[in-house]
Every structure is written in C-alpha cells, then in structure tokens.
Design an enzyme around this catalytic site. Structure first.
Site, PDB file in Angstrom:
ATOM      1  CG  MET A 129      -2.136  -1.016   0.911  1.00 13.12           C
ATOM      2  SD  MET A 129      -3.118  -0.542  -0.546  1.00 13.12           S
ATOM      3  CE  MET A 129      -4.491  -1.658  -0.432  1.00 13.12           C
ATOM      4  CB  SER A 130       0.489   4.620   1.412  1.00  9.59           C
ATOM      5  OG  SER A 130      -0.671   4.893   0.651  1.00  9.59           O
ATOM      6  CB  VAL A 131       5.072   1.062   2.680  1.00  8.72           C
ATOM      7  CG1 VAL A 131       6.586   0.851   2.686  1.00  8.72           C
ATOM      8  CG2 VAL A 131       4.549   1.046   4.115  1.00  8.72           C
TER       9      VAL A 131
END
Length: 418
Positions: A129-131
């Site tokens: 995801m947003s990592v």
C-alpha cells in the site's frame, strides 16, 4: 479472513461408510477486483496481488544478496507504556491484536526478531500500500542527488501534459510534502472519493463511473486545484502518482526499470519486487508495490545508515537523507494546520515519510491496512510490520504499533540489553 480450510467442503461419503478425503477450498474462490479489498479478503489478497491485478517486476538485478545476520531474542514481553487512550501492555499483545502477517526488528543491522503468521512466509510478496510512496520518494531523492531533479522546479517543467490541470503552478517540492492545492479526497470508505476514482480509472476495481478505464496518466490530468499551492499539508495519494510521472519523464524509462536501476538492485534485495499497474502498464506509484518482509527491511535500513545499504553501497545520497531528516518549522506548521486529525501533535510529513513526534529521531513509512517501516537512526533500530487490518485506517492498531516499536527501541538500547 479467507484461509484454506479443508473441512469446509466434504465429498458425500461412499456407501461403504468410509470417509472420503475432504476437498480443499481454494482461498481465492470468489475474490476479484470488486471485492479483493473487502475486510474478509485482504489477508489473502495482499499476499496474492498478482492473482487479482496486472503486475510487472521490479528486478533485483545481479548483485549480491545482503546478508541479514541474526541474534534471535524474545522481545514479546517488552512493556508498551500506558497512554491516556490505553493501558500498559506487552509487545506480544500488540502483535497479536493487530492482524500481523509478519514483523521484524533489527538493531545495529542485526535481526533480533522475525516472525510470520498464517500463510505468510519469508518469500511471500506482500502488498505495501502507501509504503510504496516512500520507495518512490527515494527514487526522486536519487534523481535529485544526481542533479537531474530540482525539487523547486515546477511539476509542469517535467510533465507538460499537466499544464492544463490543477497542478499548473505546483512545484515538485509541493508534491513531495503533499502541500499542493489539489482537490482530492482520501476517504477510503467513500466510493465516490477521488482515491477510489483513481482505482476505478486504473482497473483496481470494477469501474462504476461514466468514463472508466482511462488510466493513471489521464486521470491525473483531470484533477483540479481548490487552493493555492504550497499551503497546508493534506494527505493525497495523487501527489505520489504525479511524483512518479515526473521521475519517469526525467529518466526516460518506466518506474519499474528506474526503481530497479537506482534502488532495488542496490539494496541487496533477495527477490524481485512487483508493482501492480494500470491497463497500460503504468505502475500504481502510490500504493502498488509488493515485496517480502526481508527485502522491505533491506530498504528501510538505508534510512538508518546514512543512505548506505547492508552491502555497503551508497543508495540514497547523504544530502537527501539529511534533507529528509530535517523537518523545518514551516513543514511542521503546515502539518499542524492541515485538515483532519492525524493524531501526531508536533509531527510532520516530509519527502514521502511521516514524522510522528516532535522530539524523536523516529520516522515512518505507512500504508493502509497496517503496513509500516519504523526507522530510528538515533537508536540504530529498524522495525517492519506487514498486516491485514480489516479497515483501511484504524487508530486502535496504528498507534499501539508505533508505541511498541518505540518501546523496543528503548529496550534494546538499555544498559540491561547490552
């Protein structure tokens, strides 16, 4: 959570009354682009993205694999102090109550704890995801260090296709720190929000709008501004997608190829990473990268070691590391004045990383549903956690996890631990 359950479906017993073997249930049964992010499905789908979405590799290259020396320790009983919101509890309690798929703690480059749960293994690629944003931000940092990218230049200097969009007048620095004035809702529970519209546009979900399937780039050209650029911080995934487009334009190659060349092939990764793409092969820069726990740790280590990987290669320029770790009063004020409550008083967002505390060396790469890299260069500690929370955002799981890593950083650096 959907997991193999051999006793769910059984064949009809033969007439001799012997029991026939159970028929295994395919955990992927019924999971598609309409429901892969549903709470009951995320544990399976986050570990099997390539079975749901189109993906392409981010090659590891041909260099040596960075060794991960280990000194296993039982850190589960380390106490996580009480706060006004929760009682004191153990690290083990936090791990067991936050839908953990895998986690690791490193100190001075040595692995102290590494655990996997359910079907997750050391070779499983897990959706970040947003990592992913922090990886793309690092690519931008490499280009800035080489002089190819100037964060103070306009986005449209690099991507003229955005000249008629709301990004006209925005600088690369504005998107790095999420301070453009773009209208973009990050409400994951609102099916009409822009963050869900972008998923429809790139085929991450079945489109319900009038003009579906336009792809990442064209969607970004439709975004409009609601305020002056350079104002307050507002978390918007589209900022990273624009940043990725800028990087591709500068390099003249896809993010998959670029990230492999300047980042993934230099950290000593053990496996290729993969990135989910739109229908035209463009990567989902803001949240589509998948990798193993160990390789994610190899990436995070770079930020705890002045930009050097475990192999000794200089991956990110020291100037970029220094810039990332320097959060100005202006950046912190923009964070404080932003809409919504990030529950990080005195914190900041800078260069695609979160800084949750005003008085700590720790900073974070975060992704919804519980993805996290905890980096604390002052304590020489790195923590990585991959999860499958049912809800995209859950403060009751996020903040105990942060506090658990903080407690571990103190514990492994205490005189008693030496």
């Amino acid at each position: 959570m959907i997991e193999p359950s051999p006793d769910q479906t059984a064949a009809t017993p033969p007439t001799d009354h012997t029991v026939a073997p159970s028929t295994p249930v395919d955990p992927a049964a019924g999971i598609d682009r309409d429901n892969w992010q549903d709470p009951d499905n995320v544990r399976w789908s986050f570990q099997n993205v390539a079975r749901v979405l189109p993906t392409t590799p981010i090659p590891r290259g041909t260099g040596p694999v960075a060794e991960l020396p280990a000194d296993p320790q039982d850190l589960g009983e380390v106490e996580v102090p009480a706060t006004e919101y929760s009682e004191a509890r153990s690290v083990r309690s936090v791990i067991e109550s936050t839908d953990t798929d895998a986690w690791m703690l490193m100190h001075n480059g040595t692995v102290l704890t590494e655990e996997y749960f359910g079907e997750m293994t050391a070779s499983t690629e897990h959706l970040l995801m947003s990592v992913s944003k922090s990886l793309v931000g690092t690519v931008a940092g490499v280009l800035a260090g080489s002089g190819d990218l100037d964060p103070n230049r306009l986005v449209t200097d690099y991507v003229p296709e955005l000249a008629e969009s709301g990004y006209a007048g925005a600088t690369v620095r504005h998107v790095l720190d999420m301070r453009s004035g773009i209208r973009f809702s990050e409400d994951y529970l609102d099916p009409k929000s822009e963050v869900r519209q972008i998923e429809e546009s790139i085929g991450w979900s079945e489109a319900k709008r009038e003009n579906p399937g336009i792809g990442m780039y064209e969607f970004l050209t439709t975004l409009e501004a609601k305020s002056e650029h350079g104002g307050v911080f507002e978390y918007r995934s589209c900022e990273t997608d624009v940043l990725g487009w800028v990087c591709e334009k500068i390099a003249g190659e896809s993010m998959q190829s670029l990230m492999s060349r300047v980042l993934w092939s230099r950290i000593g990764a053990e496996q290729d990473a993969i990135i989910a793409t739109d229908q035209y092969g463009v990567g989902m820069f803001d949240g589509g990268i998948n990798t193993t726990l160990r390789d994610l740790a190899r990436f995070g280590y770079v930020y705890t070691n002045r930009g050097q990987s475990l192999t000794g290669q200089q991956v990110a320029p020291t100037t970029w590391i220094g810039d990332t770790l320097t959060t100005s009063e202006d950046v912190r004020q923009a964070f404080a004045d932003g809409p919504g409550d990030n529950r990080m008083p005195g914190g900041a967002y800078h260069n695609q990383f979160w800084f949750p505390f005003p008085d700590s060396h720790a900073f974070l790469a975060l992704g919804i549903h519980g993805q996290m890299i905890y980096m604390n260069p002052g304590a020489n500690v790195l923590g990585v956690k991959l999860s499958s929370w049912g809800l995209p955002q859950d403060a009751t799981k996020l903040f105990p996890t942060i506090r658990a890593f903080e407690a571990l950083a103190k514990a492994v650096n205490s005189p008693a631990a030496e």
